[in-house]
Design an enzyme around this catalytic site. Structure first.
Site, PDB file in Angstrom:
ATOM      1  N   HIS A 125      46.032   7.844  21.854  1.00  0.00           N
ATOM      2  CA  HIS A 125      46.518   7.601  20.480  1.00  0.00           C
ATOM      3  C   HIS A 125      46.714   8.897  19.693  1.00  0.00           C
ATOM      4  O   HIS A 125      47.295   8.868  18.611  1.00  0.00           O
ATOM      5  CB  HIS A 125      45.532   6.721  19.701  1.00  0.00           C
ATOM      6  N   ASP A 162      45.878   0.890  29.622  1.00  0.00           N
ATOM      7  CA  ASP A 162      44.947   0.569  28.543  1.00  0.00           C
ATOM      8  C   ASP A 162      45.464  -0.661  27.779  1.00  0.00           C
ATOM      9  O   ASP A 162      46.658  -0.913  27.723  1.00  0.00           O
ATOM     10  CB  ASP A 162      44.852   1.777  27.590  1.00  0.00           C
ATOM     11  N   HIS A 164      45.733  -1.022  24.713  1.00  0.00           N
ATOM     12  CA  HIS A 164      46.520  -0.612  23.553  1.00  0.00           C
ATOM     13  C   HIS A 164      47.713   0.241  23.965  1.00  0.00           C
ATOM     14  O   HIS A 164      47.664   0.915  24.996  1.00  0.00           O
ATOM     15  CB  HIS A 164      45.639   0.204  22.595  1.00  0.00           C
ATOM     16  N   ASP A 249      39.903  -1.696  28.676  1.00  0.00           N
ATOM     17  CA  ASP A 249      39.751  -2.726  27.639  1.00  0.00           C
ATOM     18  C   ASP A 249      40.594  -3.988  27.853  1.00  0.00           C
ATOM     19  O   ASP A 249      40.377  -4.964  27.124  1.00  0.00           O
ATOM     20  CB  ASP A 249      39.939  -2.134  26.225  1.00  0.00           C
TER      21      ASP A 249
HETATM   22 ZN   LIG Z   1      42.469   0.912  24.303  1.00  0.00          ZN
END
Ligand SMILES: [Zn+2]
Length: 342
Positions: A125, A162, A164, A249
């Site tokens: 991120h 991931d 996200h 995750d």
């Molecule tokens: Zn994540």
């Protein structure tokens, strides 16, 4: 062939807060799982080096570097609503980036085909000028810069599994075709980017591939995306190196995510990546830890990936995606057939 694991106790000294999900125990749980008998012979530990300022600046502004550097020695600095530092976070972050470089050097020297960087803080991120979403510097983006600049690779595939979307990584190479960024992620969800229509710009158009997925997908659906979308695109792109933003995750027990993957599901994705690497990249894979917040699910999933990549296990995922998911896959393939033959 053994898997190289880049690890250092400095990664335990980044403490973003007493109740923060991205906590040092994540790495302790992985290490304890890997010390058990069934895995201890499959891995060898390597030490990271410390990344230098000028290397961080390949992907980040001077202002961002200085902001993170200024947290050194301070008990707690909040850099973003989700992202805080402790005394040693800057050191940990420099070593997390240096772990990528060390891993890539080892792969380049042919000491290992596969290296897994067990690092914190995570990276995907982190933007050019901003810490974000538990991330300080963008580890995997800096790995790609190193591979391009220092090791002179010219085609690199980043696979981001991931939960996200890796906004920072996508933006780092949005206008370049030397790096193909592939992500599948829960959507709509944090950080809000990662729509299918985000395909890259200018000469990078078509070299960003986002597969946004509604919550609730499991092994069968993830594997179908890997086999039917990632694999054909990757085999056309022919990467010389594959980097994996390995977040755990999407695991079914993860407290932050809404996906339903099992540990075996991660192994199955690793197997597809290894097949691609075997066909185009002489087997070269560098994985780096991103998210994953259920300690048992995280440790079991990392163990599964290592068993698969070291050739000690083949995974069998049974079942077929639902008719509605098949339709989603068909539409997704049709969308990307503008850029790739699918
Ligand atoms: Zn994540």
């Amino acid at each position: 062939m053994k898997i190289g694991l880049v690890y250092d106790p400095i990664f335990l000294r980044h403490v973003p807060g007493a109740f923060h999900p991205e906590r040092p125990e994540r790495l302790t749980a992985i290490r304890e799982r890997l010390e058990r008998e069934d895995l201890s012979g499959l891995v060898e530990y390597l030490s990271p080096r410390r990344a230098r300022r000028e290397e961080i600046l390949w992907n980040h502004s001077e202002a961002h570097y200085e902001r993170v550097a200024s947290t050194a020695g301070k008990a707690s600095v909040q850099l973003d609503p989700d992202t805080a530092t402790s005394e040693d976070s800057f050191e940990a972050a420099l070593h997390a980036v240096g772990a990528q470089f060390e891993g890539l050097d080892e792969i380049f020297r042919e000491n290992y085909r596969v290296v897994f960087c067990l690092v914190r803080p995570p990276g995907h991120h982190a933007e050019y000028d901003q810490a974000m979403g538990f991330c300080l510097f963008n580890n995997v983006a800096l790995a790609a810069h190193y591979a391009l600049r220092v090791l002179k690779f010219s085609r690199i595939l980043i696979v981001d599994w991931d939960l996200h979307h890796g906004n920072g990584t996508q933006h780092a190479f949005y206008r370049r075709r030397e790096v193909l960024y592939f992500s599948l992620h829960q959507f709509p969800y944090y950080p809000g980017t990662g729509r299918m229509e985000e395909v890259g710009r200018e000469e990078g158009t078509g070299f960003t591939v986002n597969v946004p997925l509604p919550a609730g997908q499991g092994d069968v659906e993830y594997l179908a995306v890997f086999r039917e979308i990632l694999r054909p695109i990757a085999l056309q792109y022919r990467p010389e190196l594959i980097l994996v933003s390995a977040g755990f995750d999407p695991h079914r027990n993860d407290p932050l995510g809404g996906m339903r993957l099992s540990a075996e599901g991660f192994g199955a994705m690793a197997e597809v990546i290894q097949e691609i690497a075997g066909e185009t990249a002489e087997g070269r894979i560098l994985l780096t830890l991103e998210g994953g917040y259920d300690l048992t699910g995280l440790a079991e999933s990392v163990a599964e990936v290592i068993k698969v990549l070291s050739g000690h296990k083949r995974v069998e995922i049974r079942g077929e995606p639902s008719a509605s998911f098949r339709e989603y896959l068909r539409e997704t393939r049709q969308f990307f057939s503008r850029y790739w033959s699918l």
